[in-house]
Write a protein that holds these residues in place. Structure first.
Motif, mmCIF file in Angstrom:
data_model
loop_
_atom_site.group_PDB
_atom_site.id
_atom_site.type_symbol
_atom_site.label_atom_id
_atom_site.label_comp_id
_atom_site.label_asym_id
_atom_site.label_seq_id
_atom_site.Cartn_x
_atom_site.Cartn_y
_atom_site.Cartn_z
ATOM 1 N N PHE A 119 -21.355 -23.129 17.174
ATOM 2 C CA PHE A 119 -20.684 -22.174 16.513
ATOM 3 C C PHE A 119 -19.593 -22.167 16.054
ATOM 4 N N LEU A 120 -18.794 -22.925 16.923
ATOM 5 C CA LEU A 120 -17.070 -22.450 16.532
ATOM 6 C C LEU A 120 -17.582 -23.377 14.229
ATOM 7 N N PRO A 121 -18.226 -24.722 14.582
ATOM 8 C CA PRO A 121 -17.748 -24.508 12.943
ATOM 9 C C PRO A 121 -17.708 -24.034 12.112
ATOM 10 N N TRP A 122 -19.526 -23.306 12.400
ATOM 11 C CA TRP A 122 -19.940 -21.967 11.847
ATOM 12 C C TRP A 122 -19.074 -21.337 11.985
ATOM 13 N N VAL A 123 -18.479 -20.499 12.727
ATOM 14 C CA VAL A 123 -17.227 -19.621 12.360
ATOM 15 C C VAL A 123 -16.407 -19.607 11.593
ATOM 16 N N ARG A 124 -15.465 -20.932 11.461
ATOM 17 C CA ARG A 124 -14.661 -21.345 10.783
ATOM 18 C C ARG A 124 -14.762 -20.966 9.275
ATOM 19 N N ARG A 150 -9.916 -20.440 6.657
ATOM 20 C CA ARG A 150 -9.625 -21.495 7.795
ATOM 21 C C ARG A 150 -8.535 -20.134 8.956
ATOM 22 N N GLY A 151 -7.489 -19.452 8.244
ATOM 23 C CA GLY A 151 -6.459 -18.582 8.711
ATOM 24 C C GLY A 151 -7.729 -17.879 10.185
ATOM 25 N N THR A 195 -11.329 -19.890 17.353
ATOM 26 C CA THR A 195 -11.239 -20.632 17.274
ATOM 27 C C THR A 195 -11.162 -21.065 18.687
ATOM 28 N N GLU A 196 -9.320 -20.876 18.947
ATOM 29 C CA GLU A 196 -8.588 -20.075 19.947
ATOM 30 C C GLU A 196 -9.026 -20.305 20.780
ATOM 31 N N ALA A 197 -8.881 -18.488 20.570
ATOM 32 C CA ALA A 197 -9.442 -17.522 21.809
ATOM 33 C C ALA A 197 -10.240 -17.521 22.272
#
Length: 439
Positions: free
Chosen positions: A233-238, A243-244, A250-252
């Motif tokens: 999921f998180l790689p797809w979000v990035r 990137r910004g 990703t952190e939140a």
């Protein structure tokens, strides 16, 4: 001479125009509440207030108040709109919320299986089987006890009602039997007249049971997919947002996930300790339905304050019916003592400061969630409040990085993307400081 006269006539005119322009510029600054250094003395001489114009100060304050009031109204309106949308799609979102919480519980064993080269699908299936075995074991251990002791509890309830009737007749109140019969008849007539409404409520209960079954099946399927495909999921979000923004998300989201996982584990430990201690007291006092009461106390612990109060109330009522007033008081003392130990010892020891919420926030969130979304809302109120608190802390960190009150090295990011976001925030803060210094 004519040229000189012409020049002499132009100079005063130009001087007057320059003074007028200077006065207009000074007045513009004064209206904004700021006096420029070059015209400060001139504005002080011409201004009857001998300084910054009061109207400018008041105007600036009103502009500031109106600006922030508008922002507050927009935030409130957006929050209300989000709650309305959640209410509209609550039946569809409830299985998702349940699946997310179950996933936080089952992820550690699934992660262990994946780390030992077990395929993701088999690891997720193994985690679900583990959950089914645990829940099935609890039901299997509870059902025989309830079925064997329910008849005795009903008989004791009837005996308690008869005893209460005798005390009303022979006690200091001296209530006559015909008055009791009239009250009983009134209640019976009321129930008969409300037969249609009762039937409707029964049908609604059957519908609710069916909806719960459907939600449970959907949540089970979603849990399988979350356990199987969650790490993607998180790689797809990035990739999707860049990137910004991807670094911040990703952190939140990672912090929210860690907080939810820690909250569930902490509440499970606290609820287990509460249920075991209270269960020992019920066994010693020989209170019936001990196992169901232990299970109820365990799951009630996941709704802080309210859940413990409700489970304790049921235990006291069962003790009152089965053992009389003396045993009910003893059970009440045991529950209060265990709750005090939980609130002053277990919670501070097991919960870190990053997860803790003020009791007032917990109580208000549970009350709001219960009033808006019923029992599921009360159950999810504290996890949602904890997630909002995590997001607020992360936003505060980003603000501190840009104001210079914090440095990237002072923070403890949960991910590499969080470290990148912190460094970017610190660079942005230095750039803002340079621009302010240059101005």
């Amino acid at each position: 001479m004519g040229g000189t006269a012409t020049m002499g006539n132009r100079r005063p005119s130009n001087a007057i125009e320059a003074i007028d322009r200077q006065e207009e510029s000074a007045n513009d600054y004064v209206e904004d509440g700021v006096t420029p250094p070059r015209t400060a003395a001139y504005a002080a001489d011409r201004n009857p207030n001998k300084g910054i114009d009061r109207a400018g100060v008041i105007s600036h304050a009103l502009k500031w108040t109106a600006s922030w009031s508008l922002r507050f109204i927009v935030v409130v309106a957006a929050t209300w709109l989000v709650l309305q949308v959640l209410g509209m799609f609550w039946s569809a979102l409830l299985p998702v919320a349940i699946a997310l919480l179950v996933t936080t519980v089952l992820w550690p064993p699934v992660r262990w299986l994946r780390a030992h080269k077990v395929p993701p699908a088999l690891a997720a299936l193994g985690g679900l089987l583990l959950a089914v075995v645990v829940v099935g074991g609890i039901v299997a251990a509870t059902a025989p006890t309830v079925s064997s002791q329910w008849g005795d509890l009903v008989n004791q309830s009837v005996a308690g009602v008869n005893q209460l009737r005798d005390e009303l007749q022979n006690g200091p109140l001296h209530i006559q039997p015909d008055q009791i019969d009239q009250a009983t008849a009134s209640i019976t007539d009321r129930l008969k007249s409300s037969g249609d409404q009762i039937a409707t409520q029964v049908l609604n209960g059957i519908t609710l049971a069916g909806q719960v079954l459907i939600d449970g099946v959907v949540a089970l399927i979603l849990t399988f997919f979350f356990l199987k495909d969650g790490p993607r999921f998180l790689p797809w979000v990035r990739v999707s947002v860049g990137r910004g923004a991807g670094a911040h998300l990703t952190e939140a989201l990672t912090r929210v996930w860690n907080t939810l996982s820690g909250f569930i584990r902490t509440q499970a430990i606290v609820s287990a300790v509460d249920s075991i201690c209270i269960g020992i007291g019920l066994v010693v006092l020989q209170i019936p339905l001990t196992v169901p009461l232990i299970v109820l106390t365990f799951f009630g612990g996941f709704i802080p304050i309210v859940g413990a109060f409700a489970a304790g109330t049921v235990a006291v009522l069962v003790a009152l019916v089965a053992g009389g007033v003396s045993k009910a008081l003893i059970v009440l003392i045991i529950i209060v003592a265990v709750q005090q130990i939980e609130g002053h010892v277990l919670q501070p020891l097991l919960q870190s400061r990053s997860m803790s919420l003020h009791p007032a926030i917990v109580l208000l969130s549970v009350a709001f969630g219960g009033s808006e979304f019923g029992i599921p809302g009360a159950f999810f109120a504290v996890p949602v409040a904890a997630s909002v608190a995590v997001l607020w802390r992360y936003l505060s960190e980003q603000i501190d990085l840009r104001t210079g009150d914090a440095r990237a090295g002072d923070l403890s990011p949960a991910t590499a993307e969080g470290e990148y976001a912190a460094q970017a925030g610190e660079r942005h803060g230095r750039l803002l400081a340079q621009l302010r210094h240059r101005d």
